[in-house]
Design a protein around this motif. Structure first.
Motif, PDB file in Angstrom:
ATOM      1  N   ILE A  68       1.358  -1.243  -0.142  1.00 16.99           N
ATOM      2  CA  ILE A  68       0.315  -0.008  -0.264  1.00 16.99           C
ATOM      3  C   ILE A  68       1.178   0.357  -0.096  1.00 16.99           C
ATOM      4  CG2 ILE A  68      -0.530   0.349   2.482  1.00 16.99           C
ATOM      5  CD1 ILE A  68      -3.511   1.009   1.797  1.00 16.99           C
ATOM      6  N   HIS A  69       0.477   2.300  -0.882  1.00 20.29           N
ATOM      7  CA  HIS A  69       1.517   3.564  -0.674  1.00 20.29           C
ATOM      8  C   HIS A  69       0.457   4.966  -0.799  1.00 20.29           C
ATOM      9  CE1 HIS A  69       4.669   5.887  -2.251  1.00 20.29           C
ATOM     10  NE2 HIS A  69       3.627   6.907  -2.847  1.00 20.29           N
ATOM     11  N   GLY A  75       7.894   7.443  -3.624  1.00 20.01           N
ATOM     12  CA  GLY A  75       8.807   7.607  -2.175  1.00 20.01           C
ATOM     13  C   GLY A  75       8.285   8.139  -1.338  1.00 20.01           C
ATOM     14  N   LEU A  76       8.591   8.881  -0.642  1.00 16.94           N
ATOM     15  CA  LEU A  76       7.867   9.022   0.178  1.00 16.94           C
ATOM     16  C   LEU A  76       7.835  11.315   0.574  1.00 16.94           C
ATOM     17  CD1 LEU A  76      11.350   8.468   2.675  1.00 16.94           C
ATOM     18  CD2 LEU A  76       9.655   7.346   2.274  1.00 16.94           C
ATOM     19  N   LEU A  99      10.705   1.336  -7.569  1.00 19.20           N
ATOM     20  CA  LEU A  99       9.555   1.125  -6.072  1.00 19.20           C
ATOM     21  C   LEU A  99       8.387   2.241  -6.904  1.00 19.20           C
ATOM     22  CD1 LEU A  99      10.126   1.862  -3.348  1.00 19.20           C
ATOM     23  CD2 LEU A  99      11.162   4.440  -4.243  1.00 19.20           C
ATOM     24  N   ASP A 100       7.089   1.380  -6.244  1.00 24.93           N
ATOM     25  CA  ASP A 100       6.216   2.225  -5.696  1.00 24.93           C
ATOM     26  C   ASP A 100       5.821   2.362  -7.745  1.00 24.93           C
ATOM     27  OD1 ASP A 100       6.089   2.919  -2.887  1.00 24.93           O
ATOM     28  OD2 ASP A 100       6.763   4.633  -3.659  1.00 24.93           O
ATOM     29  N   CYS A 101       5.988   1.116  -8.427  1.00 26.40           N
ATOM     30  CA  CYS A 101       4.982   0.320  -9.554  1.00 26.40           C
ATOM     31  C   CYS A 101       4.251  -0.892  -9.523  1.00 26.40           C
ATOM     32  CB  CYS A 101       6.368   0.305 -10.613  1.00 26.40           C
ATOM     33  SG  CYS A 101       6.860   2.479 -10.336  1.00 26.40           S
ATOM     34  N   GLY A 102       4.716  -1.315 -10.425  1.00 24.51           N
ATOM     35  CA  GLY A 102       4.063  -2.542 -10.590  1.00 24.51           C
ATOM     36  C   GLY A 102       1.952  -2.418 -10.481  1.00 24.51           C
TER      37      GLY A 102
END
Ligand code: GRF
Length: 208
Positions: free
Chosen positions: A105-106, A115-116, A141-144
């Protein structure tokens, strides 16, 4: 019954929402953390769930930590690994090992704001909405492939903390549903898209 292993780094409110949902055919096999002081570990242990921690600080490399964590995770024979506020960048090896069964979860509407500090960045950019994304994890990072997204308004008086609190309530609704859909075999990954055979599954609407 599907084994679900949940990874956390902090209080684990999303983990708690998933556990509390009592998802049919899902067994929360373990809650693991990279921090032995993660408050969520205590909460899970109090409910009879296996818990363990492994500090990344005692490893020389990211890959060495990931390999040790993979060994811990795999001891529970997971059908699904859930990253619920697990604050680690994962090695490509880790992502490949759990391909198609690793969910994150992002706190943004991806692909915006990877990212942050996502909520502050949304505020600074003048966005009128913020939200969260649940997605299958790939090495980037934070893909998919995106499973679900929730949206909330940004009000004129909002601070980043206000937005985070509003988004978190949506996270707690969406994450158990996403895990439930996975366990029930309703999620089909097709390229970068996830098709959900539950025709009721819709992005959450803006709250009134
Ligand atoms: C959530 O906002 C999640 O989107 C982000 O970290 C936070 C975790 O919160 N990745 P919690 O530990 O589940 O309460």
């Amino acid at each position: 019954m599907k084994n679900v292993v949940i990874l956390i780094s902090g209080c684990g409110s999303n983990m708690q929402a998933i556990v509390n949902a009592q998802i049919p055919n899902a067994r929360i096999a373990a809650v693991l953390s990279n921090s032995e002081t993660a408050a969520g570990l205590v909460w899970a242990a109090e409910r009879g769930i296996a818990t363990d921690s492994l500090s990344h600080k005692s490893f020389e490399s990211r890959l060495a930590f990931d390999q040790a964590m993979m060994a811990k995770i795999d001891a529970y024979q997971p059908d699904l690994v859930v990253l619920a506020g697990f604050m680690r960048i994962l090695s490509p090896e880790f992502c490949a090992h759990y391909e198609g069964r690793l969910m994150n979860i992002h706190p943004s509407i991806l692909p915006a704001f990877t990212g942050l500090h996502t909520h502050q960045r949304a505020l600074d950019a003048g966005c009128r909405v913020a939200g969260c994304t649940i997605h299958f994890v790939t090495a980037e990072l934070d893909c998919g492939p995106i499973i679900a997204q929730g949206v909330v308004p940004i009000l004129d008086s909002d601070t980043a903390d206000d937005i985070a609190a509003r988004v978190l309530t949506v996270e707690h609704q969406l994450f158990p549903k996403a895990v439930s859909d996975f366990v029930a075999g309703r999620l089909n990954i097709q390229g970068n898209r996830v098709l959900n055979t539950d025709t009721q599954a819709q992005p959450s609407a803006l709250p009134a």
